[in-house]
Design a protein around this motif. Structure first.
Motif, short mmCIF file in Angstrom:
data_model
loop_
_atom_site.label_atom_id
_atom_site.label_comp_id
_atom_site.label_asym_id
_atom_site.label_seq_id
_atom_site.Cartn_x
_atom_site.Cartn_y
_atom_site.Cartn_z
N THR A 67 0.81 -1.22 0.00
CA THR A 67 0.00 0.00 0.00
C THR A 67 0.85 1.27 0.00
N GLU A 68 2.07 1.18 0.53
CA GLU A 68 2.98 2.34 0.50
C GLU A 68 4.39 1.86 0.20
N TYR A 69 4.98 2.45 -0.84
CA TYR A 69 6.36 2.11 -1.23
C TYR A 69 7.29 3.14 -0.59
N ASN A 70 7.74 2.86 0.61
CA ASN A 70 8.58 3.82 1.32
C ASN A 70 10.07 3.50 1.28
N SER A 71 10.42 2.28 0.89
CA SER A 71 11.83 1.90 0.92
C SER A 71 12.55 2.22 -0.38
N GLN A 72 11.80 2.43 -1.46
CA GLN A 72 12.39 2.70 -2.76
C GLN A 72 12.43 4.20 -3.00
#
Length: 213
Positions: free
Chosen positions: A103-108
């Motif tokens: 739901t959330e791409y925070n590491s890329q």
């Protein structure tokens, strides 16, 4: 539309300082690997009590009902689905059907540098294009060259670069490339010779990634 990643045979020797910078900032890309701070929605078919939303910890783990800590970092979505299903089937369920949705791409993240209003490192929230990323960075500044946008990318251990014309993209005359985590976007300046200038001049085709030595 994704960038054409068919790489020509030409190659470029980067300046030493630029080569070191790219190696540090561009850890690699490829099939999406779940990382710390990504938010996941995990569903187990017909077992709502085992479904939950979880954020990946700094150590790459999520906590699941019954099975506790699960290693999610570094796995693709299918790999994590199979891993959770395997853990559940050991003691609790027969042939569980597990679905994982990011739901959330925070590491890329991507790095935006050069002639933009707000240079910096920005997270990728799902599929994101070059035009969208430049907009998030505040757009081009007064000395930017919109016909000289460079995207540096690492595939495995091999670095590559492509040149894009932002004006053509805006006018619908060229595709807007989809970025990957680890990409470094550099907006060159008009009429000023920079270390990036030597790279852009030897990339033979606009929009096609070329190996860098």
């Amino acid at each position: 539309m994704a960038v054409d990643q068919q790489l020509p045979q030409s190659s470029v020797k980067l300046p030493d300082n630029l080569s070191a910078q790219l190696k540090k900032e561009n850890p690699g890309a490829g099939e999406y690997r779940i990382g710390p701070l990504d938010e996941l929605e995990v569903s187990v078919f017909q077992v709502p009590d085992l479904s939950k939303t979880a954020q990946v910890s700094a150590t790459g783990q999520i906590s699941m009902p019954l099975i506790g800590a699960v290693e999610a970092g570094g796995k693709t979505v299918p790999e994590l689905e199979a891993h959770i299903a395997s853990k559940l089937s050991e003691k609790y369920l027969q042939s569980p059907q597990v679905t994982v949705f990011i739901t959330e791409y925070n590491s890329q993240r991507v790095t935006v540098d050069g002639a933009v209003i707000k240079p910096g490192v920005y997270p990728l929230s799902g599929p994101t294009t070059l035009l969208q990323t430049v907009a998030v960075a505040g757009g081009l500044n007064s000395v930017a060259d919109p016909q000289s946008i460079l995207v540096f990318r690492t595939v495995g251990d091999q670095r590559s670069a492509a040149k894009f014309d932002l004006s053509a993209i805006r006018d619908g005359k060229a595709p807007d490339p989809t970025l990957q985590g680890g990409d470094v976007i550099v907006v060159d300046t008009s009429g000023i010779r920079t270390i990036w200038g030597g790279v852009k001049e030897v990339i033979p085709v606009v929009g096609v990634f070329t190996w860098l030595l």
